[in-house]
Design a protein around this motif. Sequence first.
Motif, PDB file in Angstrom:
ATOM      1  N   MET A  46       0.834  -1.209   0.000  1.00 24.12           N
ATOM      2  CA  MET A  46       0.000   0.000   0.000  1.00 24.12           C
ATOM      3  C   MET A  46       0.866   1.256   0.000  1.00 24.12           C
ATOM      4  O   MET A  46       0.557   2.232  -0.688  1.00 24.12           O
ATOM      5  CB  MET A  46      -0.929  -0.003   1.208  1.00 24.12           C
ATOM      6  CG  MET A  46      -2.019  -1.021   1.129  1.00 24.12           C
ATOM      7  SD  MET A  46      -3.049  -0.883   2.597  1.00 24.12           S
ATOM      8  CE  MET A  46      -4.313  -2.042   2.211  1.00 24.12           C
ATOM      9  N   GLY A  47       1.947   1.238   0.778  1.00 21.78           N
ATOM     10  CA  GLY A  47       2.852   2.387   0.808  1.00 21.78           C
ATOM     11  C   GLY A  47       3.489   2.644  -0.549  1.00 21.78           C
ATOM     12  O   GLY A  47       3.586   3.786  -0.993  1.00 21.78           O
ATOM     13  N   GLY A  48       3.903   1.573  -1.212  1.00 19.81           N
ATOM     14  CA  GLY A  48       4.471   1.708  -2.558  1.00 19.81           C
ATOM     15  C   GLY A  48       3.453   2.277  -3.527  1.00 19.81           C
ATOM     16  O   GLY A  48       3.774   3.153  -4.349  1.00 19.81           O
ATOM     17  N   ALA A  49       2.218   1.788  -3.445  1.00 18.59           N
ATOM     18  CA  ALA A  49       1.152   2.299  -4.318  1.00 18.59           C
ATOM     19  C   ALA A  49       0.879   3.775  -4.031  1.00 18.59           C
ATOM     20  O   ALA A  49       0.652   4.564  -4.957  1.00 18.59           O
ATOM     21  CB  ALA A  49      -0.114   1.477  -4.133  1.00 18.59           C
ATOM     22  N   LEU A  50       0.914   4.144  -2.772  1.00 15.75           N
ATOM     23  CA  LEU A  50       0.674   5.535  -2.394  1.00 15.75           C
ATOM     24  C   LEU A  50       1.763   6.454  -2.945  1.00 15.75           C
ATOM     25  O   LEU A  50       1.468   7.532  -3.472  1.00 15.75           O
ATOM     26  CB  LEU A  50       0.604   5.648  -0.866  1.00 15.75           C
ATOM     27  CG  LEU A  50       0.189   6.994  -0.310  1.00 15.75           C
ATOM     28  CD1 LEU A  50      -1.227   7.344  -0.736  1.00 15.75           C
ATOM     29  CD2 LEU A  50       0.280   6.977   1.209  1.00 15.75           C
ATOM     30  N   ILE A  51       3.006   6.024  -2.879  1.00 17.44           N
ATOM     31  CA  ILE A  51       4.112   6.839  -3.404  1.00 17.44           C
ATOM     32  C   ILE A  51       3.995   7.001  -4.915  1.00 17.44           C
ATOM     33  O   ILE A  51       4.126   8.107  -5.450  1.00 17.44           O
ATOM     34  CB  ILE A  51       5.468   6.212  -3.007  1.00 17.44           C
ATOM     35  CG1 ILE A  51       5.674   6.344  -1.504  1.00 17.44           C
ATOM     36  CG2 ILE A  51       6.615   6.858  -3.775  1.00 17.44           C
ATOM     37  CD1 ILE A  51       6.823   5.513  -0.957  1.00 17.44           C
ATOM     38  N   VAL A  52       3.733   5.885  -5.613  1.00 13.43           N
ATOM     39  CA  VAL A  52       3.587   5.948  -7.072  1.00 13.43           C
ATOM     40  C   VAL A  52       2.419   6.858  -7.446  1.00 13.43           C
ATOM     41  O   VAL A  52       2.522   7.684  -8.359  1.00 13.43           O
ATOM     42  CB  VAL A  52       3.406   4.536  -7.666  1.00 13.43           C
ATOM     43  CG1 VAL A  52       2.984   4.599  -9.120  1.00 13.43           C
ATOM     44  CG2 VAL A  52       4.685   3.726  -7.509  1.00 13.43           C
ATOM     45  N   THR A  53       1.307   6.727  -6.735  1.00 19.34           N
ATOM     46  CA  THR A  53       0.133   7.559  -7.009  1.00 19.34           C
ATOM     47  C   THR A  53       0.423   9.029  -6.737  1.00 19.34           C
ATOM     48  O   THR A  53       0.052   9.904  -7.536  1.00 19.34           O
ATOM     49  CB  THR A  53      -1.066   7.094  -6.158  1.00 19.34           C
ATOM     50  OG1 THR A  53      -1.334   5.733  -6.471  1.00 19.34           O
ATOM     51  CG2 THR A  53      -2.296   7.938  -6.423  1.00 19.34           C
ATOM     52  N   PHE A  54       1.090   9.327  -5.631  1.00 19.36           N
ATOM     53  CA  PHE A  54       1.401  10.709  -5.262  1.00 19.36           C
ATOM     54  C   PHE A  54       2.178  11.406  -6.376  1.00 19.36           C
ATOM     55  O   PHE A  54       1.803  12.490  -6.828  1.00 19.36           O
ATOM     56  CB  PHE A  54       2.191  10.728  -3.952  1.00 19.36           C
ATOM     57  CG  PHE A  54       2.570  12.101  -3.496  1.00 19.36           C
ATOM     58  CD1 PHE A  54       1.666  12.891  -2.803  1.00 19.36           C
ATOM     59  CD2 PHE A  54       3.831  12.618  -3.762  1.00 19.36           C
ATOM     60  CE1 PHE A  54       2.008  14.163  -2.375  1.00 19.36           C
ATOM     61  CE2 PHE A  54       4.184  13.890  -3.351  1.00 19.36           C
ATOM     62  CZ  PHE A  54       3.273  14.666  -2.653  1.00 19.36           C
ATOM     63  N   PHE A  55       3.237  10.772  -6.826  1.00 15.05           N
ATOM     64  CA  PHE A  55       4.055  11.389  -7.871  1.00 15.05           C
ATOM     65  C   PHE A  55       3.420  11.244  -9.253  1.00 15.05           C
ATOM     66  O   PHE A  55       3.520  12.138 -10.092  1.00 15.05           O
ATOM     67  CB  PHE A  55       5.472  10.812  -7.858  1.00 15.05           C
ATOM     68  CG  PHE A  55       6.255  11.228  -6.647  1.00 15.05           C
ATOM     69  CD1 PHE A  55       6.685  12.533  -6.489  1.00 15.05           C
ATOM     70  CD2 PHE A  55       6.540  10.309  -5.650  1.00 15.05           C
ATOM     71  CE1 PHE A  55       7.394  12.935  -5.366  1.00 15.05           C
ATOM     72  CE2 PHE A  55       7.251  10.697  -4.518  1.00 15.05           C
ATOM     73  CZ  PHE A  55       7.678  12.004  -4.368  1.00 15.05           C
ATOM     74  N   GLY A  56       2.764  10.113  -9.482  1.00 14.09           N
ATOM     75  CA  GLY A  56       2.140   9.871 -10.781  1.00 14.09           C
ATOM     76  C   GLY A  56       1.062  10.887 -11.110  1.00 14.09           C
ATOM     77  O   GLY A  56       1.009  11.414 -12.224  1.00 14.09           O
ATOM     78  N   TYR A  57       0.200  11.194 -10.151  1.00 10.13           N
ATOM     79  CA  TYR A  57      -0.855  12.181 -10.389  1.00 10.13           C
ATOM     80  C   TYR A  57      -0.257  13.546 -10.696  1.00 10.13           C
ATOM     81  O   TYR A  57      -0.728  14.256 -11.574  1.00 10.13           O
ATOM     82  CB  TYR A  57      -1.803  12.280  -9.188  1.00 10.13           C
ATOM     83  CG  TYR A  57      -3.014  11.395  -9.329  1.00 10.13           C
ATOM     84  CD1 TYR A  57      -4.164  11.869  -9.935  1.00 10.13           C
ATOM     85  CD2 TYR A  57      -3.007  10.093  -8.861  1.00 10.13           C
ATOM     86  CE1 TYR A  57      -5.282  11.072 -10.071  1.00 10.13           C
ATOM     87  CE2 TYR A  57      -4.116   9.284  -8.995  1.00 10.13           C
ATOM     88  CZ  TYR A  57      -5.249   9.779  -9.596  1.00 10.13           C
ATOM     89  OH  TYR A  57      -6.343   8.982  -9.729  1.00 10.13           O
ATOM     90  N   ARG A  58       0.766  13.921  -9.964  1.00  9.06           N
ATOM     91  CA  ARG A  58       1.376  15.228 -10.217  1.00  9.06           C
ATOM     92  C   ARG A  58       1.999  15.311 -11.607  1.00  9.06           C
ATOM     93  O   ARG A  58       1.946  16.337 -12.266  1.00  9.06           O
ATOM     94  CB  ARG A  58       2.410  15.534  -9.138  1.00  9.06           C
ATOM     95  CG  ARG A  58       1.734  16.084  -7.894  1.00  9.06           C
ATOM     96  CD  ARG A  58       2.481  15.828  -6.628  1.00  9.06           C
ATOM     97  NE  ARG A  58       1.749  16.313  -5.468  1.00  9.06           N
ATOM     98  CZ  ARG A  58       0.674  15.738  -4.959  1.00  9.06           C
ATOM     99  NH1 ARG A  58       0.167  14.678  -5.525  1.00  9.06           N
ATOM    100  NH2 ARG A  58       0.062  16.224  -3.904  1.00  9.06           N
TER     101      ARG A  58
END
Length: 152
Positions: A46-58
Amino acid sequence: MRLIIIYLVGLVFGVGISISGMANPAKVLNFFDVAGAWDPSLAFVMGGALIVTFFGYRLVLKRQAPLMSTSFQVPTRRDLDAQLIGGAAVFGIGWGISGFCPGGALPALGTGRSEVFIFVLSLLAGIIVARWLQVAIVNRAPARIRQIEEPK
C-alpha cells in the motif's frame, strides 16, 4: 493501438497484483490478524502504491489530456456523505472477511479456484443490488431532491 495499450496496462496491473501477493487472500487476512500471524507486507504494498500515485498524479495531471481520452475524469466532489462512508465500510468488511479486494480477485480468476469465482459473482451481485437500491431511494425522494441526486 488503444486495445493493445489497454491490454498492456491490464497485464502490468495483474502481474503487479500477483507479485505482491494481493491475489492470495491469506496474505491479506494475515495483515488484519494483528493478534496472531500478522504479516505487515501489505502495508509496504500500500505504501508503494501511495508513493507511485502521489508522484504519478502530479506528473500526469500536468498534461492537457490523457493519452487515451479527450479529458481527465477527476472527481469534483470533496464532501463525505453517507453513500461514500457506507460503501467504504461495506468494501472494508468484505475485504476483511474474504481476503479479496476486487483488484486482487480479477487477476486471481486465472487460478481457477472456486472461492475466487464465488467472490467475483458475489461482487457483481452486490453491485447490482447497490444500483437497484440507489435507484429505488432516488425514486422515493421528493421531486426537488430527485432532480439533484438522480444517478446518471
